[in-house]
Motif scaffolding. Structure first.
Motif, PDB file in Angstrom:
ATOM      1  N   ALA A 156     -36.324 -13.799   7.137  1.00  0.00           N
ATOM      2  CA  ALA A 156     -36.952 -15.115   7.249  1.00  0.00           C
ATOM      3  C   ALA A 156     -37.592 -15.528   5.929  1.00  0.00           C
ATOM      4  CB  ALA A 156     -37.990 -15.103   8.367  1.00  0.00           C
ATOM      5  N   LEU A 157     -38.226 -14.572   5.241  1.00  0.00           N
ATOM      6  CA  LEU A 157     -38.815 -14.869   3.934  1.00  0.00           C
ATOM      7  C   LEU A 157     -37.727 -15.257   2.932  1.00  0.00           C
ATOM      8  CD1 LEU A 157     -41.323 -14.899   2.105  1.00  0.00           C
ATOM      9  CD2 LEU A 157     -40.901 -12.482   1.638  1.00  0.00           C
ATOM     10  N   ALA A 158     -36.595 -14.553   2.979  1.00  0.00           N
ATOM     11  CA  ALA A 158     -35.495 -14.887   2.081  1.00  0.00           C
ATOM     12  C   ALA A 158     -34.965 -16.284   2.376  1.00  0.00           C
ATOM     13  CB  ALA A 158     -34.377 -13.855   2.234  1.00  0.00           C
ATOM     14  N   THR A 159     -34.865 -16.647   3.652  1.00  0.00           N
ATOM     15  CA  THR A 159     -34.423 -17.991   4.024  1.00  0.00           C
ATOM     16  C   THR A 159     -35.397 -19.045   3.527  1.00  0.00           C
ATOM     17  OG1 THR A 159     -33.271 -17.137   5.975  1.00  0.00           O
ATOM     18  CG2 THR A 159     -33.828 -19.467   5.969  1.00  0.00           C
ATOM     19  N   ALA A 160     -36.704 -18.743   3.602  1.00  0.00           N
ATOM     20  CA  ALA A 160     -37.708 -19.680   3.098  1.00  0.00           C
ATOM     21  C   ALA A 160     -37.546 -19.891   1.597  1.00  0.00           C
ATOM     22  CB  ALA A 160     -39.109 -19.170   3.422  1.00  0.00           C
ATOM     23  N   PHE A 161     -37.268 -18.826   0.854  1.00  0.00           N
ATOM     24  CA  PHE A 161     -37.061 -18.973  -0.583  1.00  0.00           C
ATOM     25  C   PHE A 161     -35.782 -19.753  -0.871  1.00  0.00           C
ATOM     26  CE2 PHE A 161     -40.309 -15.724  -1.283  1.00  0.00           C
ATOM     27  CZ  PHE A 161     -40.901 -16.195  -2.440  1.00  0.00           C
ATOM     28  N   GLN A 162     -34.763 -19.592  -0.036  1.00  0.00           N
ATOM     29  CA  GLN A 162     -33.563 -20.397  -0.217  1.00  0.00           C
ATOM     30  C   GLN A 162     -33.871 -21.884  -0.081  1.00  0.00           C
ATOM     31  OE1 GLN A 162     -30.702 -18.189   2.528  1.00  0.00           O
ATOM     32  NE2 GLN A 162     -29.295 -19.005   1.010  1.00  0.00           N
ATOM     33  N   ALA A 163     -34.686 -22.236   0.881  1.00  0.00           N
ATOM     34  CA  ALA A 163     -35.035 -23.632   1.080  1.00  0.00           C
ATOM     35  C   ALA A 163     -35.901 -24.152  -0.070  1.00  0.00           C
ATOM     36  CB  ALA A 163     -35.762 -23.811   2.418  1.00  0.00           C
ATOM     37  N   LEU A 164     -36.890 -23.360  -0.487  1.00  0.00           N
ATOM     38  CA  LEU A 164     -37.775 -23.798  -1.560  1.00  0.00           C
ATOM     39  C   LEU A 164     -37.047 -23.899  -2.894  1.00  0.00           C
ATOM     40  CD1 LEU A 164     -40.941 -21.672  -0.709  1.00  0.00           C
ATOM     41  CD2 LEU A 164     -40.735 -24.159  -0.502  1.00  0.00           C
ATOM     42  N   CYS A 165     -36.085 -23.009  -3.121  1.00  0.00           N
ATOM     43  CA  CYS A 165     -35.362 -22.952  -4.396  1.00  0.00           C
ATOM     44  C   CYS A 165     -33.908 -23.366  -4.186  1.00  0.00           C
ATOM     45  CB  CYS A 165     -35.447 -21.546  -4.988  1.00  0.00           C
ATOM     46  SG  CYS A 165     -37.118 -20.878  -5.097  1.00  0.00           S
ATOM     47  N   ALA A 212     -19.343 -14.730  13.281  1.00  0.00           N
ATOM     48  CA  ALA A 212     -18.636 -15.895  12.759  1.00  0.00           C
ATOM     49  C   ALA A 212     -19.591 -17.004  12.353  1.00  0.00           C
ATOM     50  CB  ALA A 212     -17.658 -16.419  13.819  1.00  0.00           C
ATOM     51  N   GLN A 213     -20.860 -16.943  12.742  1.00  0.00           N
ATOM     52  CA  GLN A 213     -21.825 -17.980  12.432  1.00  0.00           C
ATOM     53  C   GLN A 213     -23.003 -17.372  11.688  1.00  0.00           C
ATOM     54  OE1 GLN A 213     -22.609 -20.848  15.631  1.00  0.00           O
ATOM     55  NE2 GLN A 213     -21.346 -19.571  16.944  1.00  0.00           N
ATOM     56  N   ALA A 214     -23.634 -18.211  10.896  1.00  0.00           N
ATOM     57  CA  ALA A 214     -24.794 -17.763  10.131  1.00  0.00           C
ATOM     58  C   ALA A 214     -25.985 -17.564  11.057  1.00  0.00           C
ATOM     59  CB  ALA A 214     -25.127 -18.793   9.057  1.00  0.00           C
ATOM     60  N   LEU A 215     -26.861 -16.656  10.642  1.00  0.00           N
ATOM     61  CA  LEU A 215     -28.092 -16.395  11.389  1.00  0.00           C
ATOM     62  C   LEU A 215     -29.233 -16.355  10.378  1.00  0.00           C
ATOM     63  CD1 LEU A 215     -29.569 -15.711  14.003  1.00  0.00           C
ATOM     64  CD2 LEU A 215     -28.991 -13.318  13.638  1.00  0.00           C
ATOM     65  N   PRO A 216     -29.874 -17.503  10.102  1.00  0.00           N
ATOM     66  CA  PRO A 216     -30.934 -17.528   9.082  1.00  0.00           C
ATOM     67  C   PRO A 216     -32.126 -16.663   9.430  1.00  0.00           C
ATOM     68  CG  PRO A 216     -30.160 -19.759   9.598  1.00  0.00           C
ATOM     69  CD  PRO A 216     -29.587 -18.844  10.625  1.00  0.00           C
ATOM     70  N   PHE A 217     -32.500 -16.603  10.716  1.00  0.00           N
ATOM     71  CA  PHE A 217     -33.690 -15.865  11.127  1.00  0.00           C
ATOM     72  C   PHE A 217     -33.268 -14.704  12.026  1.00  0.00           C
ATOM     73  CE2 PHE A 217     -34.952 -20.274  10.401  1.00  0.00           C
ATOM     74  CZ  PHE A 217     -35.896 -20.085   9.405  1.00  0.00           C
TER      75      PHE A 217
END
Length: 301
Positions: A156-165, A212-217
């Motif tokens: 989840a932290l990595a996903t947050a950094f993807q959104a911020l950056c 087959a689908q992404a799982l951000p969290f």
């Protein structure tokens, strides 16, 4: 103020990008020398370096000069608006991907995976009867390892950094490689406790349907890049022994060094007086009033 925010974002992404390149260069040697579990922990360095650049600068000057990353006032507002728009778009895409995965999980078409951040749970496909009882036990051990290591929170932290950056391609590459290293570390953690199940574990990996689908969290088995199952099976054959002392010392040294270097990379800031002095100047210094009272004189008899 707007230009200062943008300068901080640009600086943090540049420093974080350098930290990502360092981890990409070190992850494979670290895995071979100390095992996948310690190699995975290298990914703590980029977010720590990123945050370190946002801390108060180590040097303060009366006149720090112009920030080299600050944009002109006419362009800073538009640039900040574009960053917010990209952030909102990524949040919407990640939310949509999460909802689609959860819908597939309710229909029994997703898994094995761990879903959730606060209260993660294991999701298995409806046709898990294709596994033997021993294989199902290994799969659940793998997913429980994710939960025990707090991997869903790290994802989840990595996903947050993807959104911020969102504008930084190195961040997206880092998140993809980090998730693969996360799976390798989890495999190594399971087999460290069950070393005699190595062959059965490899067969179970090869039988498992990739997501087959992404799982951000959450945590799931990755379908992209160099075939993840090939990488994971190869890692099972060539896994290094877990070194919990030497590798941890080197890792801690690397994290502290990266944080200090990122912190010192900031330009000198403006010198501000101590908060107490500011408060006194705003509210006035306390005054002491002295009242003198004359005592009555004593008359002589």
């Amino acid at each position: 103020m707007t230009s200062d925010i943008l300068a901080a974002i640009i600086r943090a992404n540049l420093v974080g990008g350098l930290a990502i390149l360092a981890v990409l260069a070190l992850r494979i040697p670290m895995r071979r020398a100390f095992g996948p579990e310690l190699a995975y922990r290298l990914w703590a360095i980029p977010p720590i370096a990123f945050v370190a650049t946002l801390m108060p600068p180590p040097v303060t000057l009366d006149d720090p000069g112009a920030d080299p990353f600050a944009l002109a006032g006419d362009h800073s507002g538009l640039a900040l608006l574009a960053w917010v728009a990209g952030l909102a778009l990524l949040v919407a895409l990640f939310t949509r991907a999460q909802l689609r995965f959860l819908a597939a999980a309710r229909l029994g078409r997703a898994g094995p995976s761990v879903v959730g951040v606060v209260n993660p749970r294991i999701v298995m496909p409806a046709d898990d009867g294709g596994y033997t009882a021993e294989e199902r036990d290994l799969i659940r051990a793998h997913e429980r390892q994710h939960i025990a290591r707090a991997d869903p929170r790290a994802g989840a932290l990595a996903t947050a950094f993807q959104a911020l950056c969102w504008f930084n391609p190195l961040v997206h590459l880092a998140v993809h490689v980090m998730r693969l290293d996360q799976e390798l570390a989890c495999d190594a953690g399971v087999l460290r406790h069950r070393p005699h199940d190595r062959a059965l574990y490899a067969r179970t990996l090869l039988k498992t349907q990739l997501a087959a689908q992404a799982l951000p969290f959450g945590c799931h088995w990755l379908p992209r890049g160099p075939h993840p199952l090939e990488v994971r099976v190869a890692a099972l054959r060539a896994s290094a022994p877990f070194d919990g002392l030497t590798g941890s010392i080197l890792l801690g040294f690397g994290i502290v060094t990266a944080a200090l270097m990122a912190w010192n990379a900031q330009p000198p800031g403006e010198k501000h007086p101590p908060p107490v002095i500011v408060w006194l100047e705003q509210h006035g210094r306390p005054t002491v009033s002295v009242v003198l009272i004359d005592a009555p004189s004593r008359k002589e008899p």
